[in-house]
Design a protein around this motif. Sequence first.
Motif, PDB file in Angstrom:
ATOM      1  N   PRO A  61       2.060  10.181   6.535  1.00  0.00           N
ATOM      2  CA  PRO A  61       3.253   9.359   6.834  1.00  0.00           C
ATOM      3  C   PRO A  61       4.259   9.503   6.023  1.00  0.00           C
ATOM      4  CG  PRO A  61       1.634   7.781   6.265  1.00  0.00           C
ATOM      5  CD  PRO A  61       0.975   9.090   6.152  1.00  0.00           C
TER       6      PRO A  61
ATOM      7  N   ARG B 294       7.929   6.916   4.595  1.00  0.00           N
ATOM      8  CA  ARG B 294       8.319   5.500   4.376  1.00  0.00           C
ATOM      9  C   ARG B 294       8.835   5.067   5.306  1.00  0.00           C
ATOM     10  NH1 ARG B 294      10.033   2.798  -0.661  1.00  0.00           N
ATOM     11  NH2 ARG B 294       9.740   4.957  -1.723  1.00  0.00           N
TER      12      ARG B 294
ATOM     13  N   TYR C 214       7.575   5.673   8.310  1.00  0.00           N
ATOM     14  CA  TYR C 214       7.573   6.502   9.442  1.00  0.00           C
ATOM     15  C   TYR C 214       6.128   6.838   9.853  1.00  0.00           C
ATOM     16  CZ  TYR C 214       9.142  10.133  12.769  1.00  0.00           C
ATOM     17  OH  TYR C 214       9.379  10.731  13.958  1.00  0.00           O
ATOM     18  N   ASP C 215       5.210   6.007  10.321  1.00  0.00           N
ATOM     19  CA  ASP C 215       3.668   6.258  10.383  1.00  0.00           C
ATOM     20  C   ASP C 215       3.566   7.629  11.347  1.00  0.00           C
ATOM     21  OD1 ASP C 215       3.687   5.075  13.032  1.00  0.00           O
ATOM     22  OD2 ASP C 215       3.145   3.396  12.204  1.00  0.00           O
ATOM     23  N   THR C 216       2.233   7.720  11.389  1.00  0.00           N
ATOM     24  CA  THR C 216       1.609   8.749  12.277  1.00  0.00           C
ATOM     25  C   THR C 216       1.771   8.758  13.766  1.00  0.00           C
ATOM     26  OG1 THR C 216      -0.620   8.192  12.031  1.00  0.00           O
ATOM     27  CG2 THR C 216       0.242   9.447  10.308  1.00  0.00           C
ATOM     28  N   ARG C 217       2.109   7.459  14.156  1.00  0.00           N
ATOM     29  CA  ARG C 217       2.474   7.102  15.619  1.00  0.00           C
ATOM     30  C   ARG C 217       3.853   7.469  16.037  1.00  0.00           C
ATOM     31  NH1 ARG C 217       0.234   1.273  15.015  1.00  0.00           N
ATOM     32  NH2 ARG C 217       1.594   1.636  13.221  1.00  0.00           N
TER      33      ARG C 217
ATOM     34  N   GLU D 250      -5.578  10.888  10.333  1.00  0.00           N
ATOM     35  CA  GLU D 250      -4.315  10.410  10.257  1.00  0.00           C
ATOM     36  C   GLU D 250      -4.265   9.351   9.220  1.00  0.00           C
ATOM     37  OE1 GLU D 250      -2.703   8.778  13.942  1.00  0.00           O
ATOM     38  OE2 GLU D 250      -3.203  10.858  15.079  1.00  0.00           O
TER      39      GLU D 250
ATOM     40  N   SER E  23      -2.709   6.092   7.016  1.00  0.00           N
ATOM     41  CA  SER E  23      -2.154   4.876   7.284  1.00  0.00           C
ATOM     42  C   SER E  23      -1.995   4.134   6.002  1.00  0.00           C
ATOM     43  CB  SER E  23      -2.638   3.768   8.198  1.00  0.00           C
ATOM     44  OG  SER E  23      -1.940   2.807   8.371  1.00  0.00           O
ATOM     45  N   TRP E  24      -0.425   3.788   5.716  1.00  0.00           N
ATOM     46  CA  TRP E  24      -0.354   3.413   4.408  1.00  0.00           C
ATOM     47  C   TRP E  24       0.812   2.142   4.455  1.00  0.00           C
ATOM     48  CZ3 TRP E  24       1.136   8.424   1.665  1.00  0.00           C
ATOM     49  CH2 TRP E  24       2.550   8.898   2.157  1.00  0.00           C
ATOM     50  N   GLN E  25       0.635   1.144   3.452  1.00  0.00           N
ATOM     51  CA  GLN E  25       1.881   0.212   3.384  1.00  0.00           C
ATOM     52  C   GLN E  25       2.424   0.599   2.268  1.00  0.00           C
ATOM     53  OE1 GLN E  25       2.891  -1.227   6.037  1.00  0.00           O
ATOM     54  NE2 GLN E  25       2.375  -3.421   5.490  1.00  0.00           N
TER      55      GLN E  25
END
Length: 171
Positions: A10, A12, A14-17, A37, A39-41
């Motif tokens: 992803p 910043r 803008y995630d993979t969804r 995929e 996912s991160w914060q």
Amino acid sequence: MADRRAVLIPGRGYDTRAPLLAYVGEALRRIGFGTHEISWQVPPDLGLDRAAPWVAEQVAPALTEPTDLLVAKSLGSFAAPIAAQRGLAAVWLTPLLHRADVAEPLARATAPFLLVGGTADDAWDGAAARRLTPHVLEIDGADHGLLVPGPLARSAEVLGRVCTAVERFLG
């Protein structure tokens, strides 16, 4: 079962969804890739000066299995050193080409990669992109999200162009 594996990274916020990565992920699945995929914060105080090691730390666990392709949005382009070091093909969506810690590893890469960006994106440098690779999709008037002015259908068309470019790039 998929015969190739792609890791989606992803950006910043803008995630993979989000549309670009979701549709590119679907395009990959349709041509025989399995996708992982990430996912991160993103820490709110993460500066670009510390982004490369942070991104590497987030991406490394996803690379314990054999991987054929990296697909990254913006902040995820700080994974360029990993792709260059491991000889991984890549798709870089709105890469931060104005950053040496992204552009220099791209210049060293031995595996092919596709660069996708818009002319209204301050992080995009079309001339640099074309020096780095013959695989470039530049969208006139597109911003950092690859959205273009006017009716939303025009931005949806851009999304289709990105997916087509990825499909062609991967042959």
